[in-house]
Design a protein around this motif. Sequence first.
Motif, short mmCIF file in Angstrom:
data_model
loop_
_atom_site.label_atom_id
_atom_site.label_comp_id
_atom_site.label_asym_id
_atom_site.label_seq_id
_atom_site.Cartn_x
_atom_site.Cartn_y
_atom_site.Cartn_z
N TYR A 35 -101.64 44.92 -14.92
CA TYR A 35 -103.13 43.83 -15.50
C TYR A 35 -103.28 43.30 -14.16
N MET A 89 -106.72 37.41 -10.24
CA MET A 89 -104.46 37.60 -10.10
C MET A 89 -104.36 39.31 -10.62
N GLN B 33 -96.88 38.54 -28.68
CA GLN B 33 -96.16 37.32 -28.00
C GLN B 33 -97.35 36.49 -27.70
N PHE B 35 -97.31 33.15 -24.71
CA PHE B 35 -97.18 33.32 -23.39
C PHE B 35 -97.86 32.08 -22.80
N GLN B 37 -99.77 30.04 -19.92
CA GLN B 37 -100.03 30.12 -18.17
C GLN B 37 -100.03 29.22 -17.87
N TRP B 40 -99.72 27.10 -12.14
CA TRP B 40 -99.86 27.70 -10.52
C TRP B 40 -99.93 29.08 -11.77
N GLY B 41 -100.92 29.86 -12.66
CA GLY B 41 -101.07 30.87 -13.09
C GLY B 41 -99.86 32.10 -13.84
N GLN B 42 -98.89 31.51 -13.23
CA GLN B 42 -97.75 31.45 -14.17
C GLN B 42 -97.85 32.60 -15.38
N LEU B 43 -97.74 33.19 -15.99
CA LEU B 43 -97.24 33.46 -17.64
C LEU B 43 -95.87 33.51 -17.68
N ASN B 45 -92.72 34.03 -20.41
CA ASN B 45 -92.59 34.63 -21.89
C ASN B 45 -92.46 33.25 -22.90
N TYR B 48 -91.56 36.62 -28.65
CA TYR B 48 -92.17 38.24 -28.89
C TYR B 48 -91.72 37.72 -30.39
N PHE B 86 -101.45 31.95 -24.04
CA PHE B 86 -101.94 33.27 -24.82
C PHE B 86 -101.34 33.81 -26.29
N LEU B 97 -100.73 45.61 -24.01
CA LEU B 97 -100.52 44.24 -24.66
C LEU B 97 -102.33 43.94 -24.34
N PHE B 99 -104.70 40.93 -24.39
CA PHE B 99 -105.03 40.06 -24.84
C PHE B 99 -106.00 39.22 -25.75
#
Lengths: 115, 109
Positions: A35, A89, B33, B35, B37, B40-43, B45, B48, B86, B97, B99
């Motif tokens: 993605y 990203m 799902q 999420f 974020q 730092w930009g990390q997704l 979880n 579910y 998200f 997926l 979003f």
Amino acid sequence: EPEVTQTPSHQVTQMGQEVILRCVPISNHLYFYWYRQILGQKVEFLVSFYNNEISEKSEIFDDQFSVERPDGSNFTLKIRSTKLEDSAMYFCASSGVWERLYEQYFGPGTRLTVT
Amino acid sequence: GIQVEQSPPDLILQEGANSTLRCNFSDSVNNLQWFHQNPWGQLINLFYIPSGTKQNGRLSATTVATERYSLLYISSSQTTDSGVYFCAGPNQAGTALIFGKGTTLSVSS
């Protein structure tokens, strides 16, 4: 807890150069995905991969993009000739364990900057 | 393919407040799902949850599949809850997926 890993965390490249983004999915997962997220926008699907072939790709995933699973652990995304608009990203994800077949787990991402 | 709409787009809270984030989807789903974020930009979880209700600490989620929506509840919010939330549902083939645009949450102390 198993996790998806990605390298590098940040890549800077010049327009027209080739880049390869690397991912190690969770070891017993069957499905792999890429993605991308342009800064400030939503996450967009690029491609899904199963049983050593592409199962689906989006309109974004044109001939400049390719994916490969070169061995039993790595999953790569190659951009042949980068454009400024490829700056984003890039997230790798994996899924595929029994009753939670479609629950996707995302890596930390690679921030690609094209100058 | 499926359309995913999230509301509100932005939310500003004081620490300790509760909030509800909503996700509407245009078609029936077998996978939904949530999420977070982080800055730092990390997704990360969160849930579910194709149907029913789940709880994890101060967070809980409910999906009413027949009415095509899901809710994320955050109770006693903390500054570390800040970020973008998200929701995502499957495309028609179930191979990706899709979003929503996310809800940006800012929690101040």
